[in-house]
Every structure is written in structure tokens, then in C-alpha cells.
Design a protein around this motif. Structure first.
Motif, PDB file in Angstrom:
ATOM      1  N   SER A  81     -14.760 -20.820  83.742  1.00 34.29           N
ATOM      2  CA  SER A  81     -14.917 -21.060  85.169  1.00 34.29           C
ATOM      3  C   SER A  81     -15.401 -19.789  85.848  1.00 34.29           C
ATOM      4  N   ILE A  82     -15.900 -19.946  87.045  1.00 35.93           N
ATOM      5  CA  ILE A  82     -16.424 -18.812  87.795  1.00 35.93           C
ATOM      6  C   ILE A  82     -15.322 -17.819  88.135  1.00 35.93           C
ATOM      7  N   VAL A  83     -14.132 -18.303  88.447  1.00 39.68           N
ATOM      8  CA  VAL A  83     -13.018 -17.417  88.784  1.00 39.68           C
ATOM      9  C   VAL A  83     -12.626 -16.574  87.572  1.00 39.68           C
ATOM     10  N   SER A  84     -12.637 -17.159  86.380  1.00 39.50           N
ATOM     11  CA  SER A  84     -12.349 -16.402  85.155  1.00 39.50           C
ATOM     12  C   SER A  84     -13.383 -15.297  84.954  1.00 39.50           C
ATOM     13  N   TYR A  85     -14.647 -15.632  85.198  1.00 35.60           N
ATOM     14  CA  TYR A  85     -15.728 -14.657  85.067  1.00 35.60           C
ATOM     15  C   TYR A  85     -15.509 -13.484  86.020  1.00 35.60           C
ATOM     16  N   ILE A  86     -15.152 -13.803  87.251  1.00 37.86           N
ATOM     17  CA  ILE A  86     -14.939 -12.769  88.261  1.00 37.86           C
ATOM     18  C   ILE A  86     -13.796 -11.851  87.851  1.00 37.86           C
ATOM     19  N   LYS A  87     -12.696 -12.433  87.361  1.00 34.88           N
ATOM     20  CA  LYS A  87     -11.551 -11.631  86.953  1.00 34.88           C
ATOM     21  C   LYS A  87     -11.909 -10.707  85.797  1.00 34.88           C
ATOM     22  N   MET A  88     -12.767 -11.175  84.895  1.00 32.97           N
ATOM     23  CA  MET A  88     -13.160 -10.357  83.750  1.00 32.97           C
ATOM     24  C   MET A  88     -14.113  -9.234  84.177  1.00 32.97           C
ATOM     25  N   SER A  89     -15.055  -9.516  85.059  1.00 29.79           N
ATOM     26  CA  SER A  89     -16.090  -8.538  85.392  1.00 29.79           C
ATOM     27  C   SER A  89     -15.636  -7.508  86.420  1.00 29.79           C
ATOM     28  N   ARG A  90     -14.992  -7.926  87.474  1.00 28.78           N
ATOM     29  CA  ARG A  90     -14.486  -7.074  88.559  1.00 28.78           C
ATOM     30  C   ARG A  90     -15.472  -5.976  88.947  1.00 28.78           C
ATOM     31  N   GLN A  91     -16.702  -6.356  89.158  1.00 30.63           N
ATOM     32  CA  GLN A  91     -17.706  -5.425  89.642  1.00 30.63           C
ATOM     33  C   GLN A  91     -17.563  -5.269  91.155  1.00 30.63           C
ATOM     34  N   LYS A  92     -17.962  -4.119  91.649  1.00 30.39           N
ATOM     35  CA  LYS A  92     -17.979  -3.887  93.091  1.00 30.39           C
ATOM     36  C   LYS A  92     -19.441  -3.791  93.510  1.00 30.39           C
ATOM     37  N   LEU A  93     -19.941  -4.872  94.108  1.00 25.85           N
ATOM     38  CA  LEU A  93     -21.339  -4.973  94.470  1.00 25.85           C
ATOM     39  C   LEU A  93     -21.512  -4.757  95.967  1.00 25.85           C
ATOM     40  N   LYS A  94     -22.235  -3.709  96.348  1.00 27.21           N
ATOM     41  CA  LYS A  94     -22.505  -3.453  97.769  1.00 27.21           C
ATOM     42  C   LYS A  94     -23.775  -4.200  98.147  1.00 27.21           C
ATOM     43  N   PHE A  95     -23.635  -5.072  99.167  1.00 27.58           N
ATOM     44  CA  PHE A  95     -24.778  -5.871  99.598  1.00 27.58           C
ATOM     45  C   PHE A  95     -24.611  -6.206 101.069  1.00 27.58           C
ATOM     46  N   CYS A  96     -25.701  -6.604 101.705  1.00 31.15           N
ATOM     47  CA  CYS A  96     -25.624  -6.945 103.129  1.00 31.15           C
ATOM     48  C   CYS A  96     -24.701  -8.145 103.350  1.00 31.15           C
ATOM     49  N   ASP A  97     -24.114  -8.220 104.521  1.00 30.70           N
ATOM     50  CA  ASP A  97     -23.082  -9.196 104.864  1.00 30.70           C
ATOM     51  C   ASP A  97     -23.649 -10.619 104.953  1.00 30.70           C
ATOM     52  N   MET A  98     -23.243 -11.476 104.025  1.00 29.47           N
ATOM     53  CA  MET A  98     -23.734 -12.844 103.973  1.00 29.47           C
ATOM     54  C   MET A  98     -23.121 -13.742 105.054  1.00 29.47           C
ATOM     55  N   GLU A  99     -22.157 -13.188 105.812  1.00 25.29           N
ATOM     56  CA  GLU A  99     -21.574 -13.960 106.911  1.00 25.29           C
ATOM     57  C   GLU A  99     -22.090 -13.495 108.274  1.00 25.29           C
ATOM     58  N   ALA A 100     -22.929 -12.480 108.294  1.00 30.66           N
ATOM     59  CA  ALA A 100     -23.570 -12.053 109.540  1.00 30.66           C
ATOM     60  C   ALA A 100     -24.831 -12.902 109.690  1.00 30.66           C
ATOM     61  N   VAL A 101     -24.764 -13.912 110.554  1.00 31.31           N
ATOM     62  CA  VAL A 101     -25.819 -14.922 110.652  1.00 31.31           C
ATOM     63  C   VAL A 101     -26.512 -14.852 112.006  1.00 31.31           C
ATOM     64  N   GLN A 102     -27.827 -14.838 111.962  1.00 30.12           N
ATOM     65  CA  GLN A 102     -28.647 -14.970 113.172  1.00 30.12           C
ATOM     66  C   GLN A 102     -29.691 -16.035 112.900  1.00 30.12           C
ATOM     67  N   LYS A 103     -30.024 -16.782 113.922  1.00 32.67           N
ATOM     68  CA  LYS A 103     -31.043 -17.832 113.778  1.00 32.67           C
ATOM     69  C   LYS A 103     -32.159 -17.578 114.776  1.00 32.67           C
ATOM     70  N   GLY A 104     -33.347 -18.039 114.420  1.00 31.07           N
ATOM     71  CA  GLY A 104     -34.488 -17.895 115.314  1.00 31.07           C
ATOM     72  C   GLY A 104     -35.629 -18.772 114.856  1.00 31.07           C
ATOM     73  N   CYS A 105     -36.772 -18.625 115.503  1.00 27.43           N
ATOM     74  CA  CYS A 105     -37.973 -19.382 115.140  1.00 27.43           C
ATOM     75  C   CYS A 105     -39.100 -18.396 114.850  1.00 27.43           C
TER      76      CYS A 105
END
Length: 152
Positions: free
Chosen positions: A1-25
Motif C-alpha cells: 500500500s502507499i502508506v507502507s511505502y511512505i513509512k519505508m521511504s520517509r524522504q523529506k521532499l521540499k516542494f511548493c505548497d500544493m494547497e496554496a491555490v489561485q485561479k484565473g483565466c
């Protein structure tokens, strides 16, 4: 499962905030900066850092497109994200979604419960969704132990 994979890898990945959302045209074409456009699907945005490039210090986008199991952090590490003008690697400061149906799955590194979170965006017509920046245009950074996107 994905949760098992996460527990095994425990990487710390720095990336832009996927919850900071803006919309436009958008008009698909940007005469002021033709290398900074929203491509269909996923576009990674950042600034070219090559002083010999005509787009030096300007915002540019890399066309990732659509697909399953897209891992933006892995794309960055593998050096796939490059300025369309000079082909120099750049730091991903934002993710732009355009004319697609996208699901983002992630786990924050600091989340002790390692809860898989999911966000869904479906911009259509001339609408785009920008992820990763505050309303002031400054990139917001987060640490993830897992980050994956699916885009149709």
C-alpha cells in the motif's frame, strides 16, 4: 500500500505548497513573456537562472502534460524541468493546471499519522489553477514524504 511505502521511504521532499491555490483565466498566449504559458495539463513554473539566456530571471514554464503517477519532485531531481529557451534546469516555484482533470496525492513530512491527502482540480475553458504561491506571488514551500499527481 502507499502508506507502507511512505513509512519505508520517509524522504523529506521540499516542494511548493500544493494547497496554496489561485485561479484565473488565460489566453493561451503571453506576448509579454512567450516562454511563460499554461500548457494543456501540468506546467511547472519557475525562473531561468542562466545569465546567457534571453529569459534570464524571467518566469518560464515546462510542459509536463498529462499522465498517471507524475512525481514533480522526481522530475526536478532527474533534471527534466528545463527552460524552454536555453534548456537549463530551473527550480519549480509553482504548478499550473490547464484544461485537465487533475488529482494530487500527498503526505506532509511532519504528519505523524502519515495521512494520505487528496486534492482535485478540473480547470476548463480558459480557466487555470496555480498551485504553490501566495496571493503576493511569493512561492510557499512545504515538506512532503510523498507527492504524486494524475492528470487526464
Amino acid at each position: 500500500s502507499i502508506v507502507s511505502y511512505i513509512k519505508m521511504s520517509r524522504q523529506k521532499l521540499k516542494f511548493c505548497d500544493m494547497e496554496a491555490v489561485q485561479k484565473g483565466c488565460t489566453d493561451k498566449k503571453n506576448d509579454a513573456n512567450p516562454k511563460y504559458i499554461a500548457y494543456t495539463g501540468i506546467s511547472y513554473g519557475g525562473r531561468c537562472n542562466n545569465p546567457n539566456c534571453t529569459h534570464y530571471k524571467q518566469l518560464v514554464t515546462f510542459n509536463k502534460g498529462k499522465g498517471t503517477q507524475i512525481q514533480p519532485y522526481t522530475d526536478k531531481i532527474r533534471g527534466l524541468v528545463k527552460c524552454p529557451g536555453c534548456k537549463t534546469k530551473f527550480v519549480i516555484e509553482e504548478v499550473i493546471l490547464y484544461d485537465c482533470d487533475c488529482t494530487i496525492e500527498f503526505v506532509y513530512f511532519d504528519d505523524k499519522d502519515e495521512e494520505l491527502q487528496e486534492r482535485h482540480h478540473k480547470p476548463s475553458g480558459e480557466e487555470f489553477v496555480r498551485l504553490g504561491k501566495g496571493t503576493d506571488g511569493v512561492t510557499l514551500w512545504k515538506h512532503y514524504s510523498f507527492l504524486e499527481m494524475q492528470c487526464k
